[in-house]
Motif scaffolding. Structure first.
Motif, PDB file in Angstrom:
ATOM      1  N   PHE A  64       0.697  -1.161  -0.182  1.00  0.00           N
ATOM      2  CA  PHE A  64      -0.229  -0.287   0.301  1.00  0.00           C
ATOM      3  C   PHE A  64       1.232   1.132  -0.101  1.00  0.00           C
ATOM      4  CE2 PHE A  64       0.540  -1.493   3.815  1.00  0.00           C
ATOM      5  CZ  PHE A  64       1.433  -0.448   4.528  1.00  0.00           C
ATOM      6  N   SER A  65       0.262   2.382  -0.502  1.00  0.00           N
ATOM      7  CA  SER A  65       1.126   3.169  -0.598  1.00  0.00           C
ATOM      8  C   SER A  65       0.259   4.941   0.594  1.00  0.00           C
ATOM      9  CB  SER A  65       1.619   3.818  -1.600  1.00  0.00           C
ATOM     10  OG  SER A  65       0.438   4.192  -2.333  1.00  0.00           O
ATOM     11  N   TRP A  66       0.574   5.766   0.916  1.00  0.00           N
ATOM     12  CA  TRP A  66      -0.098   7.062   1.222  1.00  0.00           C
ATOM     13  C   TRP A  66       0.090   8.109   1.070  1.00  0.00           C
ATOM     14  CZ3 TRP A  66       2.872   3.508   4.450  1.00  0.00           C
ATOM     15  CH2 TRP A  66       4.182   4.720   5.362  1.00  0.00           C
ATOM     16  N   GLU A  67      -1.089   9.687   1.563  1.00  0.00           N
ATOM     17  CA  GLU A  67      -0.278  10.705   0.743  1.00  0.00           C
ATOM     18  C   GLU A  67      -0.835  11.808   1.886  1.00  0.00           C
ATOM     19  OE1 GLU A  67      -1.270  12.461  -2.936  1.00  0.00           O
ATOM     20  OE2 GLU A  67      -1.921  11.178  -2.935  1.00  0.00           O
ATOM     21  N   PRO A  68      -0.311  12.368   2.052  1.00  0.00           N
ATOM     22  CA  PRO A  68      -1.167  13.405   2.660  1.00  0.00           C
ATOM     23  C   PRO A  68      -1.606  14.279   2.273  1.00  0.00           C
ATOM     24  CG  PRO A  68       1.074  13.987   3.527  1.00  0.00           C
ATOM     25  CD  PRO A  68       1.158  12.779   2.651  1.00  0.00           C
ATOM     26  N   THR A  69      -3.095  14.156   2.487  1.00  0.00           N
ATOM     27  CA  THR A  69      -4.108  15.892   1.920  1.00  0.00           C
ATOM     28  C   THR A  69      -4.691  16.432   2.384  1.00  0.00           C
ATOM     29  OG1 THR A  69      -6.086  14.414   2.397  1.00  0.00           O
ATOM     30  CG2 THR A  69      -4.917  14.183   0.454  1.00  0.00           C
TER      31      THR A  69
END
Length: 126
Positions: A64-69
């Motif tokens: 998985f990957s993630w990013e701050p919004t």
């Protein structure tokens, strides 16, 4: 100098980059010693979090990957919240995350709490 908000965005992006690069050591550098991660169970302390996440760092492809919004920082700049989507390897959003960061030294932010939440991919019926 970056604002506290910009520092937390940068810290979260570097944290996520550790997964993309399959670098558990880099992941560990972003954890507070007393970090608590919520998932299928509760992992308490940096050592437990590293042990609990070690399997996510095995293999060539990140699971998985993630990013701050969104990042919000307390006025006194001691704590911050970052949140955003979590994606599977195909790019589909499967969860959201929320991390609480603590400024442990000037400009040095570490994760103290982290929690993911699965998203519902339910068909809407009208």
């Amino acid at each position: 100098m970056l604002s506290a908000e910009q520092q937390v965005y940068a810290a979260e992006r570097a944290f996520a980059k550790s997964m993309a690069e399959r670098n558990l050591t880099a992941f560990a550098q972003h954890l507070s010693d007393d970090a608590i991660f919520f998932g299928e169970g509760v992992l308490k302390g940096k050592v437990a979090v590293i042990e609990g996440w070690k399997s996510f760092y095995q293999g060539e492809i990140a699971p998985f990957s993630w990013e701050p919004t969104l990042v919000e920082v307390l006025e006194d700049e001691t704590l911050a919240l970052s949140t955003g989507p979590v994606r599977d390897p195909s790019g589909k959003i499967v969860a959201t995350f929320s991390s609480i960061w603590r400024q442990e030294q000037p400009g040095v932010w570490k994760v103290v709490f982290d929690k993911g939440c699965a998203v519902c991919h339910c068909d809407k019926k009208t």
